[in-house]
Design an enzyme around this catalytic site. Structure first.
Site, short mmCIF file in Angstrom:
data_model
loop_
_atom_site.label_atom_id
_atom_site.label_comp_id
_atom_site.label_asym_id
_atom_site.label_seq_id
_atom_site.Cartn_x
_atom_site.Cartn_y
_atom_site.Cartn_z
CB ALA A 74 -0.95 0.00 1.18
CG HIS A 204 1.28 -6.64 5.31
ND1 HIS A 204 1.46 -6.22 6.61
CD2 HIS A 204 1.46 -5.56 4.54
CE1 HIS A 204 1.74 -4.92 6.61
NE2 HIS A 204 1.74 -4.49 5.37
CB CYS A 329 7.99 3.72 19.96
SG CYS A 329 6.97 2.40 19.28
#
Ligand SMILES: *Cc1c(COP(=O)(O)O)cnc(C)c1O
Length: 419
Positions: A74, A204, A329
């Site tokens: 994507a 996925h 993060c």
């Protein structure tokens, strides 16, 4: 029997379904041909597998197989759609409208186009994560060539009013692109019913393999054309050159076919589990659901635990639960999630948030364990937190940083409001 760690991060990626893997296997070995080889059976077999997968992918989204362009995922589809339209329609204009809660694959692509003379409007969203349709329409200019709004948000699950956006785009003769990664295969998506001109999705995130995705490109009413971003042998109607990843594409097709059969039952089951999880955790004090609870994906919940640090929570789980925090993060000093901040959360509250995304392998036993584990950790961290003590003693806390946008301030105390 519970197995650890419990995976509740299906919006990041999903395990490949064994039935998908099984469909792919022959295309690595005996059917290894290049789908572009026209002169021998090796090529024909591969081309047949790809053609079948194209039908399966098209069927899931109500498209014609000729409207499916296979890509590497994507991120590439988002790039191809936005840059492809920007270059192809340059004579019409240079203005694109998007929202500040889009995926980075959309936002960073728009940022790059700004450096190439593009003008981008980044719409804001409400505390429910929805864009404002009036603001969208007001942002349209004579030079607007594209509206890029995602179908459903990856962090909060918020579903945008896609049909209404499409109607506005149509009325003004502007193309509508939607990153539908989180929606396709989870909830019904139909490019004609929804009025979408270009749409990105990826294998996925729906129990297919990583590294393969697709871009839907409308062929009539209107016929959309694109500037290719990868040049070469002219594969995929010249829009995306490169030898086709036939095993991956076959896997994407199989994943689409399975989602078509199973998504409705999965959505029903997962929405019940999600509500069980959410209601269980809402028993704690000062816990909020981020984004609206109404228009969102059935398997996602993003929750803020006031006065608790999200990374502290993760440490507290001791690797027993795999979830995402409200922080990007990537580095040592994590930035609070820009999506949560766009909903109106302060830095502190964004850092206190967790995203739970359920999937086919999630069951009630896992949900009940997660409720117990998260509740226990939140309680333990709060017991050790001076902030929490001050709050309990009725101190006037930093309202900006800790106030949740869905909460209403009533005579100094902050009450939960699910209305
Ligand atoms: C995961 C995701 C992407 C990126 O997809 P890849 O196939 O991993 O490149 C893009 N948009 C959204 C909304 C996503 O959740």
């Amino acid at each position: 029997m519970l197995k650890f760690p419990i995976y509740m991060d299906h919006n990041a990626t999903t395990p490949c379904d064994p039935r998908v893997l099984e469909a792919m296997m022959p295309f690595f070995t005996e059917n290894f041909g290049n789908a572009a080889s026209r002169h021998h059976p090796f090529g024909w077999q591969a081309a047949e597998g790809v053609a079948y997968a194209r039908e399966q992918a098209a069927a899931l989204i109500g498209a014609d197989p000729s409207e499916i362009i296979f890509t590497s995922g994507a991120t590439e589809s988002d790039n191809l759609a936005i840059k492809g339209v920007f270059e192809r329609y340059a004579s019409k204009g240079n203005h694109i409208i998007t929202a500040n809660t889009e995926h980075k694959a959309v936002l960073d692509t728009c940022k790059r186009l700004e450096r190439r003379g593009g003008e981008i409007t980044y719409l804001e969203v409400g505390s429910d994560g929805q864009i404002d349709l009036e603001a969208l329409e007001a942002a349209i200019r004579p030079t607007t060539i594209l509206i890029a709004i995602m179908y459903a948000n990856n962090e909060t699950g918020t579903i945008q009013p896609v049909r209404e956006i499409a109607a506005i785009a149509r009325r003004h003769g502007v193309l509508f692109f939607s990153d539908a990664v989180q929606a396709v295969g989870k909830i019904p998506v139909d490019v004609n019913f929804d009025g979408i001109d270009l749409m990105a999705f990826t294998a996925h995130k729906m129990y297919g393999p990583k590294g393969v995705g697709a871009l839907y490109v409308r062929r009539k009413n209107p016929r959309v054309s694109l500037s290719a971003q990868i040049d070469g042998g002219g594969h995929e109607k010249g829009m995306r050159s490169g030898t086709l990843n036939s095993p991956g594409i076959v896997g994407l097709g199989k994943a689409c076919a399975l989602r078509m059969e199973e998504m409705e039952a999965d959505a029903l089951r997962l929405s019940k589990l999600r509500d069980r999880l959410e209601n269980g955790l809402l028993q704690l004090e000062e816990v909020y659901v981020n984004g609206g609870r109404e228009r969102r994906l059935p398997h996602v919940s993003n929750m803020a635990f006031r006065y608790v640090d999200g990374n502290g929570l993760l440490l507290g789980f001791n690797k027993k639960i795999a979830v995402s925090t409200g922080s990007a993060c990537a580095s040592a000093s994590p930035e609070p999630s820009y999506v949560l901040k766009a909903l109106g959360l302060g830095d502190e509250l964004a850092h206190s948030s967790l995203r739970f995304s359920l999937g086919r392998d999630t069951d009630e036993e896992q949900v009940d364990f997660v409720i117990r584990e998260v509740s226990g950790t939140v309680n333990a961290l709060r017991a050790a937190s001076p902030l929490w003590q001050w709050f309990k003693e009725g101190a006037d806390m930093d309202a900006e940083a800790w106030a949740h946008p869905s909460a209403r301030v009533i005579t100094g105390s902050i009450k939960r409001d699910h209305a």
